[in-house]
Design a protein around this motif. Structure first.
Motif, PDB file in Angstrom:
ATOM      1  N   ILE A  94     163.258 -78.944 -51.202  1.00  0.00           N
ATOM      2  CA  ILE A  94     164.517 -78.378 -50.706  1.00  0.00           C
ATOM      3  C   ILE A  94     164.371 -78.019 -49.238  1.00  0.00           C
ATOM      4  O   ILE A  94     163.380 -77.404 -48.832  1.00  0.00           O
ATOM      5  CB  ILE A  94     164.916 -77.125 -51.509  1.00  0.00           C
ATOM      6  N   VAL A 150     170.361 -73.377 -53.374  1.00  0.00           N
ATOM      7  CA  VAL A 150     168.917 -73.470 -53.123  1.00  0.00           C
ATOM      8  C   VAL A 150     168.117 -72.486 -53.966  1.00  0.00           C
ATOM      9  O   VAL A 150     166.890 -72.416 -53.856  1.00  0.00           O
ATOM     10  CB  VAL A 150     168.590 -73.264 -51.629  1.00  0.00           C
ATOM     11  N   TYR A 190     166.414 -75.962 -46.192  1.00  0.00           N
ATOM     12  CA  TYR A 190     167.493 -74.985 -46.035  1.00  0.00           C
ATOM     13  C   TYR A 190     167.517 -74.468 -44.606  1.00  0.00           C
ATOM     14  O   TYR A 190     166.517 -73.976 -44.094  1.00  0.00           O
ATOM     15  CB  TYR A 190     167.287 -73.838 -47.017  1.00  0.00           C
TER      16      TYR A 190
END
Length: 356
Positions: A188, A159, A190
């Protein structure tokens, strides 16, 4: 690799200097004690000093030496602060270069990790050694292994929270470090091993403390099956959750953090031990979320030390001491709208069976 060795050498040299300084300090302290006490005792024996004055002399000497000892023991802290300042200064100097880069096209989701090695400066052995993997959109890859195998570190590299010492991590053929944060961030998702929430409302946390898109917040909550739970809160999505989400249980925090991870349908989703603190209902919701994201073409990296929870993954990499020791291919190509043969089950069904 050379930079990593250099960092280890500098760290060792700094520790040696600290130990030398501490030893010299202790030696000087002992010698001063011997000198003061010996001199004062000699004067007492010659009736030139009283016993009370002797005790006072020893106490005053120790008070006089204390600041010197503290300054020596603080040397390591001073050096760490100096190194941190240089690191911050270096990154700030790079900021104009990044801001001048033209915007890159939004990622579609192809992930490539090639011979990635990474090590922490305070450890002699690299945490990761030449790890390679490829993941296509709509695939789930599992990372498993014992504690300290390097699973979470690899997740952070994927990431972009850390940069490999050698090798590369690329998204759509572009190194993740080249993407601008404002471009790559929303793409993204996470969920770290230790999920942290912030002081604010439920919707602000799901929206990643940015501008709240209420419809997207609800969509993320519904996808992660946490919508009904949130509606039970005193002010639903407007409910304040306290510092670090202190008003919520561990399971509630984990499920809201999952909703935050899938906010606005990211193309890359990295989940580090996401089933921790979840009950059966939470694990079923997690499996359903993965199934939905997979059907939408997202890359999903699922990290867990329990191999049984990874059976719905397309591929599983087993790490040991930073190296890939086994590549298990389960070939469980499942989607949310499974074109089921009689024996086929959904990920949520698999999770329910595993939980029971």
């Amino acid at each position: 690799e050379e930079q990593h060795k250099r960092n280890i050498e500098l760290s060792t040299e700094l520790q040696d200097r600290n130990h030398t300084a501490a030893s010299i300090s202790r030696f000087i302290n002992v010698m001063m004690n011997i000198t003061v006490i010996g001199t004062a005792a000699w004067l007492v024996l010659n009736n030139e000093l009283t016993a009370g004055a002797l005790i006072a002399s020893v106490l005053l000497m120790r008070r006089a030496v204390a600041p010197v000892e503290r300054s020596i023991t603080s040397w390591k802290t001073l050096q760490n602060a100096k190194a941190a300042f240089k690191n911050i200064d270096r990154r700030l100097n790079l900021a104009p270069e990044f801001s001048q880069q033209p915007p890159l096209p939004l990622p579609a989701g192809y992930l490539s990790v090639r011979k990635v090695s990474f090590g922490y400066s305070n450890r002699g052995t690299p945490t990761l050694q030449e790890v390679t993997l490829k993941v296509h959109p709509g695939e789930v890859i599992g990372l498993t292994g014992n504690t300290a195998a390097g699973k979470s570190t690899l997740g952070r590299l994927i990431v972009g929270l850390a940069k490999p010492d050698s090798g590369y991590v690329r998204l759509d053929g572009i190194d993740v470090s080249r993407w601008r944060e404002e471009d790559i961030g929303p793409r993204i998702g996470y969920l770290p091993q230790s999920s942290e929430l912030f002081a604010g409302t439920v919707e602000e946390n799901i929206a990643r403390m940015g501008e709240v898109d209420e419809q997207e917040v609800v969509n993320a909550a519904q996808m992660s099956a946490v919508h009904e739970m949130i509606l039970q809160f005193p002010q639903a999505y407007k409910t304040e959750i306290g510092e670090d989400g202190s008003f919520l249980s561990a399971g509630q925090r984990q499920r809201i953090a999952l909703a935050r991870a899938v906010y606005k349908n990211p193309k890359l989703l990295v989940l580090d031990e996401p089933d921790a603190n979840l009950d059966v209902e939470g694990k079923i919701a997690l499996a359903s979320t993965i199934e939905i994201m997979k059907s939408r073409g997202a890359i999903i990296v699922f990290i867990s030390h329990q191999e049984k929870v990874l059976r719905f993954a397309d591929n599983v990499l087993r790490l040991r001491k930073g190296k890939v020791t086994m590549d298990l291919k389960f070939n469980t190509k499942k989607t949310a709208a499974t074109e089921a043969s009689p024996g086929t089950t959904s990920l949520a069904t698999d999770a329910k069976k595993s939980a029971s």
